[in-house]
Write a protein that holds these residues in place. Sequence first.
Motif, PDB file in Angstrom:
ATOM      1  N   LEU A 220       0.828  -1.204   0.000  1.00 50.00           N
ATOM      2  CA  LEU A 220       0.000   0.000   0.000  1.00 50.00           C
ATOM      3  C   LEU A 220       0.867   1.261   0.000  1.00 50.00           C
ATOM      4  N   LYS A 221       1.918   1.259   0.814  1.00 50.97           N
ATOM      5  CA  LYS A 221       2.793   2.432   0.865  1.00 50.97           C
ATOM      6  C   LYS A 221       3.463   2.666  -0.485  1.00 50.97           C
ATOM      7  N   LYS A 222       3.908   1.595  -1.136  1.00 51.58           N
ATOM      8  CA  LYS A 222       4.529   1.724  -2.445  1.00 51.58           C
ATOM      9  C   LYS A 222       3.534   2.244  -3.477  1.00 51.58           C
ATOM     10  N   THR A 223       2.312   1.746  -3.429  1.00 50.10           N
ATOM     11  CA  THR A 223       1.283   2.177  -4.372  1.00 50.10           C
ATOM     12  C   THR A 223       0.951   3.653  -4.192  1.00 50.10           C
ATOM     13  N   VAL A 224       0.853   4.082  -2.943  1.00 49.02           N
ATOM     14  CA  VAL A 224       0.564   5.491  -2.668  1.00 49.02           C
ATOM     15  C   VAL A 224       1.711   6.378  -3.142  1.00 49.02           C
ATOM     16  N   ALA A 225       2.962   5.932  -2.922  1.00 52.05           N
ATOM     17  CA  ALA A 225       4.124   6.720  -3.354  1.00 52.05           C
ATOM     18  C   ALA A 225       4.170   6.858  -4.874  1.00 52.05           C
ATOM     19  N   GLU A 226       3.632   5.887  -5.600  1.00 47.71           N
ATOM     20  CA  GLU A 226       3.605   5.935  -7.072  1.00 47.71           C
ATOM     21  C   GLU A 226       2.348   6.614  -7.613  1.00 47.71           C
ATOM     22  N   ASN A 227       1.573   7.239  -6.721  1.00 44.94           N
ATOM     23  CA  ASN A 227       0.351   7.978  -7.114  1.00 44.94           C
ATOM     24  C   ASN A 227      -0.654   7.078  -7.822  1.00 44.94           C
ATOM     25  N   ARG A 228      -0.757   5.849  -7.380  1.00 46.38           N
ATOM     26  CA  ARG A 228      -1.743   4.921  -7.958  1.00 46.38           C
ATOM     27  C   ARG A 228      -2.912   4.689  -7.015  1.00 46.38           C
ATOM     28  N   SER A 262      -8.626  -8.039   0.123  1.00 41.67           N
ATOM     29  CA  SER A 262      -7.228  -8.487   0.164  1.00 41.67           C
ATOM     30  C   SER A 262      -6.890  -9.455  -0.958  1.00 41.67           C
ATOM     31  N   GLU A 263      -7.883 -10.166  -1.497  1.00 42.26           N
ATOM     32  CA  GLU A 263      -7.643 -11.051  -2.631  1.00 42.26           C
ATOM     33  C   GLU A 263      -7.688 -10.223  -3.919  1.00 42.26           C
ATOM     34  N   ASN A 264      -6.607 -10.277  -4.705  1.00 41.79           N
ATOM     35  CA  ASN A 264      -6.486  -9.465  -5.931  1.00 41.79           C
ATOM     36  C   ASN A 264      -6.707  -7.982  -5.616  1.00 41.79           C
ATOM     37  N   TRP A 265      -6.018  -7.525  -4.584  1.00 46.15           N
ATOM     38  CA  TRP A 265      -6.310  -6.189  -4.086  1.00 46.15           C
ATOM     39  C   TRP A 265      -5.866  -5.103  -5.069  1.00 46.15           C
ATOM     40  N   GLN A 266      -4.860  -5.361  -5.884  1.00 43.85           N
ATOM     41  CA  GLN A 266      -4.449  -4.375  -6.888  1.00 43.85           C
ATOM     42  C   GLN A 266      -5.568  -4.160  -7.921  1.00 43.85           C
ATOM     43  N   GLN A 267      -6.222  -5.224  -8.343  1.00 42.74           N
ATOM     44  CA  GLN A 267      -7.340  -5.100  -9.275  1.00 42.74           C
ATOM     45  C   GLN A 267      -8.524  -4.401  -8.614  1.00 42.74           C
ATOM     46  N   ASN A 268      -8.738  -4.710  -7.342  1.00 41.06           N
ATOM     47  CA  ASN A 268      -9.811  -4.038  -6.601  1.00 41.06           C
ATOM     48  C   ASN A 268      -9.525  -2.544  -6.457  1.00 41.06           C
TER      49      ASN A 268
END
Length: 304
Positions: A220-228, A262-268
């Motif tokens: 989650l922290k990495k995703t937020v840092a990449e503005n996603r 939490s399952e396939n959370w990037q797609q969610n």
Amino acid sequence: MSVRVGSLSGVSISKKRKNAYTAIAPVKTAEARKWRVGNKRNRTVGAPRFATPRPSRVSLKSVGGFFARLMTMGFAAVLIAAVSVGLLAGYRWLTTVNYFCLTNVEIQGVGRLPTDHVRALAEITPGDNLLALDMEKIRTALGRDPWIETASVKRVLPGTVSIQVVERVPAYLVHYEGALYYCDESGRIIDKVAAGDFVSLPQIEVEAGMEKRLALLADLKKTVAENRAPFNLGQVGWIRLSWGRGLEVQLMDTGILLCIGSENWQQNLYRLNLVWADLKRRGELDRVGIITAQDDKVWVEKRT
């Protein structure tokens, strides 16, 4: 009736019982054992004669070789002992000579920790002999501090110790055993929050059994840092790892609760971003209370 029998050489006749006689077989004298030598099969020789053993003689040459080997071994032992004593004396001299006294301690990589604190952890003082210091012992002592992730220590002759520190960075606050602790982005506890040393960070809560999902915090922290994500960590009030809703994120400025499966959370999260952008375009975010993205679906609940 009597019978007279002439004497026969080598034969005797005895009367066993009436009217019966038994003849004893003649006894033959054993011939002398014949010894066969080489290929002369028909030659008969007498019994072999065994020579009487003679006492062994020790030559002066063998005695001299033994003493030579003994002297060589003695000389080698004396040489090894002399070299060992010399090395020991040299080591003692090097570890006591003033030339290698500690005069400087270089500390790099610290941000949160004071340099004096790191120097105290290392337990080294000016005047210590640099060659007598145990670098591994110093590194182990530094690693006992909860804020130090890794530490490397090396000598810089003639009188400097260089310490390179990698600190642990707090990312969240977590309630643990009735107290508030700092933890890193992976959810690993660092240290208890002190009264005069508080850093405002999002709080996390992990339900029992969801410890296996702690890796989601780093993702989650990495995703937020990449503005996603539709928010930044400064907007986050708390985060919960939940069995029912997955990754729950409470935003402080808008008051919206985001629930990401939490399952396939990037797609969610991708689908949640689409709905967020649509709500923002229509100016309806202020009416939203909860947005849930789970199982390839997104639900929006109004604020109550």
